[in-house]
Design a protein around this motif. Structure first.
Motif, PDB file in Angstrom:
ATOM      1  N   GLY A 100      27.827 -53.944   2.937  1.00  0.00           N
ATOM      2  CA  GLY A 100      28.745 -52.996   2.302  1.00  0.00           C
ATOM      3  C   GLY A 100      29.783 -52.485   3.277  1.00  0.00           C
ATOM      4  N   ALA A 101      29.397 -52.328   4.547  1.00  0.00           N
ATOM      5  CA  ALA A 101      30.358 -51.907   5.573  1.00  0.00           C
ATOM      6  C   ALA A 101      31.409 -52.989   5.789  1.00  0.00           C
ATOM      7  N   VAL A 102      30.980 -54.264   5.746  1.00  0.00           N
ATOM      8  CA  VAL A 102      31.931 -55.371   5.893  1.00  0.00           C
ATOM      9  C   VAL A 102      32.878 -55.411   4.698  1.00  0.00           C
ATOM     10  N   LEU A 103      32.315 -55.282   3.491  1.00  0.00           N
ATOM     11  CA  LEU A 103      33.144 -55.318   2.282  1.00  0.00           C
ATOM     12  C   LEU A 103      34.094 -54.112   2.240  1.00  0.00           C
ATOM     13  N   SER A 104      33.654 -52.984   2.774  1.00  0.00           N
ATOM     14  CA  SER A 104      34.528 -51.814   2.853  1.00  0.00           C
ATOM     15  C   SER A 104      35.730 -52.100   3.740  1.00  0.00           C
ATOM     16  N   GLY A 105      35.499 -52.821   4.835  1.00  0.00           N
ATOM     17  CA  GLY A 105      36.615 -53.212   5.691  1.00  0.00           C
ATOM     18  C   GLY A 105      37.557 -54.179   5.002  1.00  0.00           C
ATOM     19  N   ILE A 106      36.994 -55.103   4.216  1.00  0.00           N
ATOM     20  CA  ILE A 106      37.800 -56.114   3.529  1.00  0.00           C
ATOM     21  C   ILE A 106      38.612 -55.503   2.390  1.00  0.00           C
ATOM     22  N   LEU A 107      37.962 -54.670   1.556  1.00  0.00           N
ATOM     23  CA  LEU A 107      38.633 -54.135   0.368  1.00  0.00           C
ATOM     24  C   LEU A 107      39.426 -52.865   0.644  1.00  0.00           C
ATOM     25  N   LEU A 108      38.922 -52.030   1.572  1.00  0.00           N
ATOM     26  CA  LEU A 108      39.513 -50.704   1.767  1.00  0.00           C
ATOM     27  C   LEU A 108      40.189 -50.515   3.113  1.00  0.00           C
ATOM     28  N   GLY A 109      40.000 -51.467   4.010  1.00  0.00           N
ATOM     29  CA  GLY A 109      40.581 -51.305   5.341  1.00  0.00           C
ATOM     30  C   GLY A 109      39.857 -50.272   6.178  1.00  0.00           C
ATOM     31  N   ASP A 110      38.659 -49.857   5.758  1.00  0.00           N
ATOM     32  CA  ASP A 110      37.882 -48.846   6.469  1.00  0.00           C
ATOM     33  C   ASP A 110      36.737 -49.535   7.214  1.00  0.00           C
ATOM     34  N   LYS A 111      36.884 -49.651   8.546  1.00  0.00           N
ATOM     35  CA  LYS A 111      35.883 -50.351   9.352  1.00  0.00           C
ATOM     36  C   LYS A 111      35.035 -49.376  10.168  1.00  0.00           C
ATOM     37  N   TYR A 164      46.956 -48.979  -4.228  1.00  0.00           N
ATOM     38  CA  TYR A 164      45.912 -49.678  -3.479  1.00  0.00           C
ATOM     39  C   TYR A 164      46.335 -49.896  -2.035  1.00  0.00           C
ATOM     40  N   ALA A 165      47.588 -50.315  -1.830  1.00  0.00           N
ATOM     41  CA  ALA A 165      48.088 -50.535  -0.470  1.00  0.00           C
ATOM     42  C   ALA A 165      48.091 -49.233   0.325  1.00  0.00           C
ATOM     43  N   VAL A 166      48.481 -48.136  -0.327  1.00  0.00           N
ATOM     44  CA  VAL A 166      48.478 -46.829   0.332  1.00  0.00           C
ATOM     45  C   VAL A 166      47.053 -46.416   0.682  1.00  0.00           C
ATOM     46  N   MET A 167      46.120 -46.652  -0.234  1.00  0.00           N
ATOM     47  CA  MET A 167      44.727 -46.281  -0.010  1.00  0.00           C
ATOM     48  C   MET A 167      44.129 -47.018   1.184  1.00  0.00           C
ATOM     49  N   THR A 168      44.540 -48.248   1.398  1.00  0.00           N
ATOM     50  CA  THR A 168      43.979 -49.042   2.488  1.00  0.00           C
ATOM     51  C   THR A 168      44.679 -48.806   3.813  1.00  0.00           C
ATOM     52  N   VAL A 183      34.385 -63.336  -2.622  1.00  0.00           N
ATOM     53  CA  VAL A 183      34.002 -62.043  -2.033  1.00  0.00           C
ATOM     54  C   VAL A 183      34.802 -60.914  -2.666  1.00  0.00           C
ATOM     55  N   MET A 184      36.122 -61.091  -2.731  1.00  0.00           N
ATOM     56  CA  MET A 184      36.974 -60.025  -3.255  1.00  0.00           C
ATOM     57  C   MET A 184      36.816 -59.866  -4.763  1.00  0.00           C
ATOM     58  N   GLY A 185      36.748 -61.009  -5.471  1.00  0.00           N
ATOM     59  CA  GLY A 185      36.604 -60.934  -6.925  1.00  0.00           C
ATOM     60  C   GLY A 185      35.306 -60.252  -7.337  1.00  0.00           C
ATOM     61  N   ALA A 186      34.198 -60.666  -6.720  1.00  0.00           N
ATOM     62  CA  ALA A 186      32.907 -60.043  -7.029  1.00  0.00           C
ATOM     63  C   ALA A 186      32.864 -58.602  -6.547  1.00  0.00           C
ATOM     64  N   GLY A 187      33.505 -58.347  -5.398  1.00  0.00           N
ATOM     65  CA  GLY A 187      33.541 -56.983  -4.866  1.00  0.00           C
ATOM     66  C   GLY A 187      34.293 -56.035  -5.777  1.00  0.00           C
ATOM     67  N   LEU A 188      35.448 -56.479  -6.293  1.00  0.00           N
ATOM     68  CA  LEU A 188      36.246 -55.634  -7.186  1.00  0.00           C
ATOM     69  C   LEU A 188      35.546 -55.447  -8.535  1.00  0.00           C
ATOM     70  N   LEU A 189      35.023 -56.563  -9.087  1.00  0.00           N
ATOM     71  CA  LEU A 189      34.354 -56.475 -10.379  1.00  0.00           C
ATOM     72  C   LEU A 189      33.091 -55.619 -10.273  1.00  0.00           C
TER      73      LEU A 189
END
Length: 732
Positions: free
Chosen positions: A155-166, A225-229, A370-376
């Motif tokens: 989840g920490a990895v996916l947070s970095g990928i989807l949200l830019g929060d590492k 979304y871009a602003v959020m990341t 990864v992104m499709g399943a993560g977003l869905l």
């Protein structure tokens, strides 16, 4: 470019903007800001960003044309848009004090952030809230928490990928991605933003929504979304290019990738000219330019093949592509990106993963899963929680495969090629040759193009900066500690000590970047004077991370009866890591093929004191008429033992001052028997011991010895060639 007038105009603007900026650029903060470092200040401004980090909450404050970061250990309910008055201690970000290390001050200066404030008090003077930004930030925090709760480490990895929060990402996993050439997946790049925007646009179009409605909905989702990341340079580039693409779709115009790219660059550089120094800017725009150039070249090569078929009068016959050809074309876009961005990658990381192009062949396509399943799965967390775990497990499985794959690839031969930092002239010549390669292939001269490409890569990756024939000694700025690199004319690389009590993770953030920037993947010898933490902490770390860091062939320790607990632990760690361990006593030496000698002068066999500072191993480096005395933390009984021995008197070119320049080190008796022209001191900035001491400095001055200290000078390098020695300070 003749059919792209807008692109030409923007290119001209970019050149003019950069020239005007560089002509009047101020590369350092104003003097009044520099004088504020460490002082108590009071600043009034508006909060424009909020983050929750491991060490506590962080607020970004804009006060006029300046911005500050406020670090606090306690959470307070300050909102984005609030105006506050902060009273606290101001600190500038650290400058890089060694070659190859990260320059925090330049990084934040590029964002117009002047420094950090550790608050004593914060008072809200205006409760105005920017609800849009506050809502986006709150959504990001809740989204991250949901991913961590449901997926754990992945989840920490996916947070970095989807949200830019590492912030919650395991540093080991982050480094694994970097060492395998897939660290780009962890940054919210143009790939991620484009994926979101185009997914929405195409879904709406398939549902029968008109062009304008689909484009508008995509923009309404994409921009927040871009602003959020974090709205990084690459995210901004993707947003601007998406706007241009949607404009072309709606108006029925032809979308031109190159024009879109150049216009986006003009907008970003026009508003933030320092962006051109951001590796993210260079990598993002370089990657898209490489994709465009590669596709243009592919089309041209297909045209040339068609012409050949027509000459052979077999225009209708097309051979079926072999598996080898399919794999080659699958790797082609990644190869184009790798070739063009090589200089940026090598200037930032000093190495490249040999198999990265191969790894990216399957990693990048799987990112859509990864992104499709993560977003869905994230959406299901709101509307259908039981299904969310099932869908997010798909992302988790792929991310677990990524990590497993990274570990396997690092075990392969030549998985990491350490090249060092290329010189500017190397980069310019490489880019010129790369342009020549492109032109040769376009003209159908494939063999000449391949020859030029091999020459270009040899020029960039070749060992042109090797030190053979000259002696280099660098006292590395390790803070409050010791670490000295010796590069002998015959090719041996030796490190004398490597520890610090002021710097955490010394190997990862200081020693290894410095060594790799000098093209060192393996140290031949590491010699330890004694077992105190400020001399061994970085070496301990290096031994534990040789697969991803810098290796050590031989660890050289004092005689075993002088070992303390620190040296015993170090020896055990070395043996587990497969590093050879040997001891060294007075009279023994390490010699290279050019005649340079590193010999041990003490402690003597008669020394009967305790392990520790007094038992420091004393070394002498000799090369022609140059000599240097290494003294560890020598003092007290150890100094007396040395001065009474046969080697206790001498004349040296350079003295490494004992014990970081403490007042009790290098006594008058020591300096009377051991003359030197220059003295080097390793001491940390604002260290609590007051090193170097005033009395010690006075003694050196009385003896006519010119002194250099890492505290003010950063890394200090001695370059010895023939009978000439040059001293270079990193912080001139």
């Amino acid at each position: 470019m003749k059919n792209r007038p807008l692109a030409v105009m923007c290119l001209v603007f970019l050149v003019i903007r950069c020239l005007v900026f560089w002509a009047g650029a101020k590369w350092e903060f104003p003097p009044e800001v520099l004088r504020m470092d460490g002082e108590k200040i009071c600043v009034s401004g508006r909060i424009f960003k909020r983050e929750q980090r491991e060490k506590g909450p962080t607020w970004y404050l804009r006060a006029g044309d300046r911005a500050y970061i406020i670090y606090s250990s306690e959470w307070s309910d300050y909102r984005i848009g609030n105006t506050i008055i902060v009273t606290g201690t101001f600190h500038l970000f650290e400058r890089a004090s060694n070659p190859g290390t990260f320059d925090s001050r330049s990084y934040y200066q590029n964002q117009n952030i002047y420094g950090m404030i550790f608050p004593e008090s914060i008072k809200v003077t205006d409760n105005t809230i920017q609800y849009g930004k506050e809502w986006i930030t709150s959504l990001r925090e809740r989204w991250k928490k949901e991913l961590l709760d449901r997926m754990g480490d992945e989840g920490a990895v996916l947070s970095g990928i989807l949200l830019g929060d590492k912030s919650a990402l395991d540093p080991e996993v982050k480094e694994l991605y970097q060492k395998n050439g897939i660290a780009h997946l962890l940054a919210v790049s143009g790939l991620h933003v484009s994926f979101i925007g185009l997914l929405i646009y195409r879904t709406m179009r398939k549902a029968g929504v008109p062009f304008s409605g689909s484009a508008a909905l995509g923009i309404l989702v994409l921009l927040p979304y871009a602003v959020m990341t974090g709205f990084s340079v690459s995210a901004r580039r993707a947003v601007y290019m998406y706007f241009i693409r949607m404009g072309a779709e709606v108006t029925g115009r032809v979308y031109d990738l190159l024009t879109s790219l150049v216009v986006s660059a003009a907008v970003i550089v026009g508003t933030a000219p320092l962006s051109v120094f951001d590796p993210g800017f260079l990598l993002s725009f370089g990657a898209i330019f490489a994709i465009w150039g590669g596709e243009e070249l592919r089309i041209r090569l297909e045209e040339l093949k068609d012409k050949e078929r027509k000459k052979e009068k077999t225009p209708g016959i097309k051979r079926k592509k072999t598996i080898r050809q399919k794999l080659l074309w699958a790797a082609y876009p990644g190869l184009c990106i790798q070739l063009l961005t090589f200089p940026v990658l090598l200037s930032s990381y000093y190495e490249f993963p040999l198999y990265s192009v191969l790894v990216n062949i399957w990693v990048i396509p799987m990112m859509s899963v990864v992104m499709g399943a993560g977003l869905l799965g994230s959406i299901c967390c709101l509307v259908l929680p039981p299904l969310a775990d099932v869908i997010l497990w798909i992302s988790k499985a792929v991310l677990m495969f990524y990590e497993w794959n990274c570990r396997i690839m690092l075990k392969l031969p030549l998985a990491r090629i350490v090249t060092g930092k290329p010189d500017t002239i190397q980069i310019l010549l490489y880019l010129f040759l790369l342009m020549l390669v492109y032109l040769l292939f376009r003209k159908g001269k494939g063999k000449s193009g391949m020859s030029a490409l091999i020459f270009a890569l040899t020029l960039l990756l070749g060992p042109w900066s090797q030190h053979y024939g000259e002696l280099k000694v660098t006292m590395i700025d390790v803070g409050q500690g010791d670490g000295i690199l010796i590069r002998m004319p015959g090719g041996l690389d030796c490190l004398v000590d490597g520890g610090s009590t002021s710097e955490e993770m010394l190997a990862k953030y200081t020693l290894e970047p410095f060594l790799e920037s000098k093209r060192i993947r393996m140290l031949d010898y590491v010699l330890i004077s004694h077992g105190d933490t400020d001399h061994i902490s970085g070496i301990q770390e290096m031994l534990e991370r040789q697969e991803v860091g810098v290796g050590i062939r031989t660890l050289v320790l004092p005689e075993q009866h002088l070992w303390d607990e620190g040296l015993e632990n170090l020896a055990r760690t070395a043996k587990r890591a497969g590093t050879k361990v040997r001891t060294m006593k007075a009279g023994e030496a390490i010699r290279d093929r050019a005649g340079t000698e590193l010999s041990c002068l003490g402690p003597s066999e008669e020394y009967g004191g305790e392990p520790g500072n007094e038992a420091s191993m004393i070394l002498k480096l000799s090369s022609g008429k140059f000599s240097m005395l290494f003294t560890g933390d020598l003092e007290g009984a150890g100094e007396e033992d040395f001065l009474q021995g046969e080697s206790g008197s001498g004349t040296y070119t350079v003295l490494k001052v004992p014990h970081h320049g403490s007042d009790g080190a290098a006594t008058e008796a020591f300096l009377e028997q051991n003359n030197a022209r220059y003295a080097l001191i390793s001491a940390g900035k604002d260290n609590p011991y007051g090193h170097p001491g005033e009395k010690l400095l006075k003694r050196l001055e009385t003896c006519g010895i010119q002194t250099f200290c890492t505290k003010e000078d950063g890394a200090i390098t001695l370059l010895v060639k023939g009978e000439t020695m040059t001293i270079r300070k990193f912080l001139e």
